[in-house]
Scaffold this motif. Structure first.
Motif, mmCIF file in Angstrom:
data_model
loop_
_atom_site.group_PDB
_atom_site.id
_atom_site.type_symbol
_atom_site.label_atom_id
_atom_site.label_comp_id
_atom_site.label_asym_id
_atom_site.label_seq_id
_atom_site.Cartn_x
_atom_site.Cartn_y
_atom_site.Cartn_z
ATOM 1 N N VAL A 44 -2.587 -5.174 -10.921
ATOM 2 C CA VAL A 44 -1.240 -4.733 -10.556
ATOM 3 C C VAL A 44 -0.991 -3.393 -11.249
ATOM 4 N N THR A 45 -0.757 -2.354 -10.472
ATOM 5 C CA THR A 45 -0.644 -1.008 -11.022
ATOM 6 C C THR A 45 0.770 -0.723 -11.516
ATOM 7 N N ASP A 46 0.907 0.353 -12.275
ATOM 8 C CA ASP A 46 2.229 0.775 -12.742
ATOM 9 C C ASP A 46 3.130 1.180 -11.585
ATOM 10 N N GLU A 47 2.520 1.563 -10.460
ATOM 11 C CA GLU A 47 3.306 1.967 -9.285
ATOM 12 C C GLU A 47 3.782 0.770 -8.464
ATOM 13 N N GLY A 48 3.385 -0.435 -8.866
ATOM 14 C CA GLY A 48 3.838 -1.632 -8.158
ATOM 15 C C GLY A 48 2.998 -1.985 -6.952
ATOM 16 N N THR A 49 1.740 -1.544 -6.924
ATOM 17 C CA THR A 49 0.817 -1.949 -5.878
ATOM 18 C C THR A 49 -0.242 -2.867 -6.483
ATOM 19 N N GLY A 50 -0.979 -3.538 -5.616
ATOM 20 C CA GLY A 50 -2.081 -4.373 -6.068
ATOM 21 C C GLY A 50 -3.400 -3.782 -5.600
ATOM 22 N N VAL A 51 -4.426 -3.854 -6.429
ATOM 23 C CA VAL A 51 -5.721 -3.268 -6.088
ATOM 24 C C VAL A 51 -6.834 -4.249 -6.459
ATOM 25 N N LEU A 52 -7.737 -4.478 -5.518
ATOM 26 C CA LEU A 52 -8.951 -5.218 -5.846
ATOM 27 C C LEU A 52 -10.119 -4.639 -5.056
ATOM 28 N N THR A 53 -11.304 -4.743 -5.634
ATOM 29 C CA THR A 53 -12.513 -4.193 -5.023
ATOM 30 C C THR A 53 -13.557 -5.285 -4.898
ATOM 31 N N PHE A 54 -14.269 -5.278 -3.768
ATOM 32 C CA PHE A 54 -15.330 -6.259 -3.571
ATOM 33 C C PHE A 54 -16.504 -5.602 -2.866
ATOM 34 N N LYS A 55 -17.642 -6.267 -2.934
ATOM 35 C CA LYS A 55 -18.864 -5.770 -2.324
ATOM 36 C C LYS A 55 -18.893 -6.106 -0.837
ATOM 37 N N LEU A 56 -19.360 -5.158 -0.055
ATOM 38 C CA LEU A 56 -19.547 -5.382 1.372
ATOM 39 C C LEU A 56 -20.947 -5.915 1.647
ATOM 40 N N GLY A 57 -21.042 -6.701 2.703
ATOM 41 C CA GLY A 57 -22.342 -6.964 3.286
ATOM 42 C C GLY A 57 -23.131 -8.131 2.768
ATOM 43 N N ASN A 58 -22.796 -8.668 1.601
ATOM 44 C CA ASN A 58 -23.572 -9.810 1.111
ATOM 45 C C ASN A 58 -23.113 -11.077 1.821
ATOM 46 N N VAL A 59 -24.014 -11.721 2.511
ATOM 47 C CA VAL A 59 -23.684 -12.913 3.290
ATOM 48 C C VAL A 59 -23.667 -14.113 2.369
ATOM 49 N N THR A 60 -22.570 -14.856 2.376
ATOM 50 C CA THR A 60 -22.455 -16.051 1.528
ATOM 51 C C THR A 60 -22.590 -17.296 2.375
ATOM 52 N N ASN A 61 -23.266 -18.278 1.842
ATOM 53 C CA ASN A 61 -23.465 -19.521 2.576
ATOM 54 C C ASN A 61 -23.109 -20.743 1.741
ATOM 55 N N GLU A 62 -22.359 -20.523 0.680
ATOM 56 C CA GLU A 62 -21.961 -21.651 -0.166
ATOM 57 C C GLU A 62 -20.881 -22.456 0.529
ATOM 58 N N THR A 63 -20.775 -23.693 0.164
ATOM 59 C CA THR A 63 -19.727 -24.528 0.722
ATOM 60 C C THR A 63 -18.538 -24.546 -0.232
#
Length: 364
Positions: free
Chosen positions: A344-363
Motif C-alpha cells: 500500500v503506497t503513500d499515494e493510496g494505491t496498491g501494488v503487487l508484482t508477479f511472474k508471468l508464464g509459469n504454469v501451475t498445476n497444484e491443487t
C-alpha cells in the motif's frame, strides 16, 4: 593435397557444429517448458461494471468522456478492458421483467473513444435483457464502433472465443465467462449460447482448461481470465468464486479478475498468481452509497513480470474519480480477503508484482 585436406577438415568441423546445434535445440525443446513471452512493455487497464443506460444520459449527453477523471490511466494504457453491463440496442421488448438495462447506440462512441483498443465484456446478467435480438444488435453495434466484444456471440463458438490482441511482440489473451449457477432463476430467459442460439459464455472448467492451454501454445505473454461471478452486494467471495478462480490459476491463467457484485471484494495471491475477486462499479447510476466505492487496475508487463496497480475510486455523479490517499488506503485495508503481498503506497494505491508464464498445476 594440403589444400584438399584443409577443406575436408573445415567441412567436418561445420557438420559437427551443425549437428550440435540441431541436437541442442531439439534437447532444449524437449526439456524446456518456458516460451517466449515477448519483451515489449504493455499496459492493460481493467475496470468493473460500466453501464450507459437508465439515468446515464444525464451525464453522457454532454459529449465529454465518462472516463475523463481517470483517463490518465485508462486512456494511456495500451488496452482497456471493461464489463459493459448492458446491451446496446434500440429494442423496446424487454424479456427480463426486473431491472432491464440497455444503452442507446448513439453513446457507443464514448466507449470506443476511451482507448485505442477497447474490449467490452458482455458475459453478464444484463446482456440478454432484450433477448437474442437485443444481444445480436449490441454485438453488431459494438464491433462496428471498433470495439472488441468478448463473452457473448451468435452461437457458443463465438461467445466463448477468447480475444487475442497483439501489442508489439506481445500477445494478450483475454478469456471471459459468467458463472451461470448464480442465475438459475432466469433459465429460459437468460441462457448461455448454444450451437444454434445467441447468448453469453458460461464458465465450464473443461473449456477453460482447453482455452488456457491453447493460449500457452500460441505464445501469449499473459492470460487474463475476466469473470462475472459472486453475490451482488457481498463484500466477500462465495465458495464458487474461490473454486472457479483457483481452477483457472491451476490451469495456467496468469490473473483472475471479477465483476458483478457492484461492491468491492478482496485480493488473493494463489500459487503465485493474483485473484481480484470483484472490482465493483466503475461508471454506474446506482444510488446505494456502498456501490460508489470501487477500484480498477492497471497491469504493466515488463520483461517476464507483471506489476498490478490498484487504483481506489469513488463514483460521483455516476462517474469514477480517484480517491485521496487516506481514503484509498482505507479502502485497500478494508478489503476481504486481504493480500499480504500487496504494497500500500503513500499515494493510496496498491501494488503487487508477479511472474508471468509459469504454469501451475497444484491443487487448492
Amino acid at each position: 593435397m594440403f589444400k584438399k585436406r584443409f577443406i575436408r577438415v573445415l567441412i567436418t568441423i561445420f557438420l559437427v557444429l551443425l549437428a550440435i546445434s540441431i541436437y541442442g535445440t531439439f534437447f532444449m525443446d524437449l526439456n524446456d517448458d518456458s516460451y517466449d513471452i515477448g519483451h515489449d512493455n504493455v499496459s492493460i487497464a481493467v475496470t468493473g461494471d460500466v453501464m450507459f443506460g437508465r439515468k446515464m444520459p444525464a451525464v453522457l449527453d454532454s459529449g465529454e468522456s465518462p472516463f475523463r477523471y481517470v483517463e490518465n490511466v485508462t486512456k494511456n494504457a495500451d488496452i482497456l478492458l471493461v464489463n459493459f453491463e448492458n446491451p446496446v440496442t434500440t429494442s423496446t421488448y424487454a424479456v427480463k421483467g426486473d431491472v432491464p438495462l440497455k444503452a442507446d447506440p448513439k453513446y457507443t462512441y464514448l466507449l470506443a473513444g476511451a482507448n485505442d483498443v477497447v474490449v467490452a465484456s458482455q458475459a453478464n446478467n444484463h446482456a440478454l435483457d432484450y433477448g437474442e435480438t437485443g444481444l445480436n444488435e449490441s454485438i453488431k453495434n459494438l464491433k462496428e464502433a471498433g470495439i472488441y466484444v468478448i463473452g457473448a456471440g451468435i452461437n457458443s463458438a463465438e461467445a466463448t472465443k477468447p480475444v487475442v490482441i497483439e501489442s508489439g511482440d506481445r500477445k494478450v489473451t483475454i478469456l471471459n465467462y459468467m458463472d451461470s449457477d448464480n442465475f438459475a432463476e432466469y433459465r429460459g430467459v437468460m441462457d448461455p449460447a448454444t450451437a444454434n442460439s445467441s447468448g453469453y459464455s458460461a464458465y465450464d472448467s473443461e473449456l477453460a482448461e482447453r482455452q488456457i492451454q491453447e493460449a500457452r501454445e500460441n505464445g501469449s505473454s499473459i492470460i487474463i481470465a475476466y469473470l462475472h461471478y459472486g453475490n451482488e452486494y457481498s463484500r466477500s467471495p462465495n465458495d464458487n468464486q474461490v473454486k472457479i478462480s483457483h481452477e483457472l490459476i491451476n490451469d495456467g491463467a496468469d490473473i483472475v479478475i471479477g465483476s458483478h457484485a457492484h461492491v468491492t471484494q478482496g485480493v488473493e495471491m494463489y500459487n503465485g498468481k493474483p485473484i481480484f475477486y470483484n472490482l465493483g462499479n466503475f461508471i454506474f447510476d446506482q444510488s446505494n452509497p456502498a456501490t460508489h466505492i470501487s477500484y480498477f487496475l492497471n497491469l504493466d508487463l515488463v520483461e517476464d513480470n507483471c506489476t498490478v496497480t490498484l487504483y481506489p475510486t469513488y463514483i460521483s455523479n455516476y462517474l469514477p474519480t480517484f480517491m485521496d490517499a487516506e481514503s484509498g488506503k482505507a479502502l485497500i485495508n478494508g478489503l476481504y480477503p486481504q493480500c499480504d503481498e500487496m504494497n500500500v503506497t503513500d499515494e493510496g494505491t496498491g501494488v503487487l508484482t508477479f511472474k508471468l508464464g509459469n504454469v501451475t498445476n497444484e491443487t487448492s
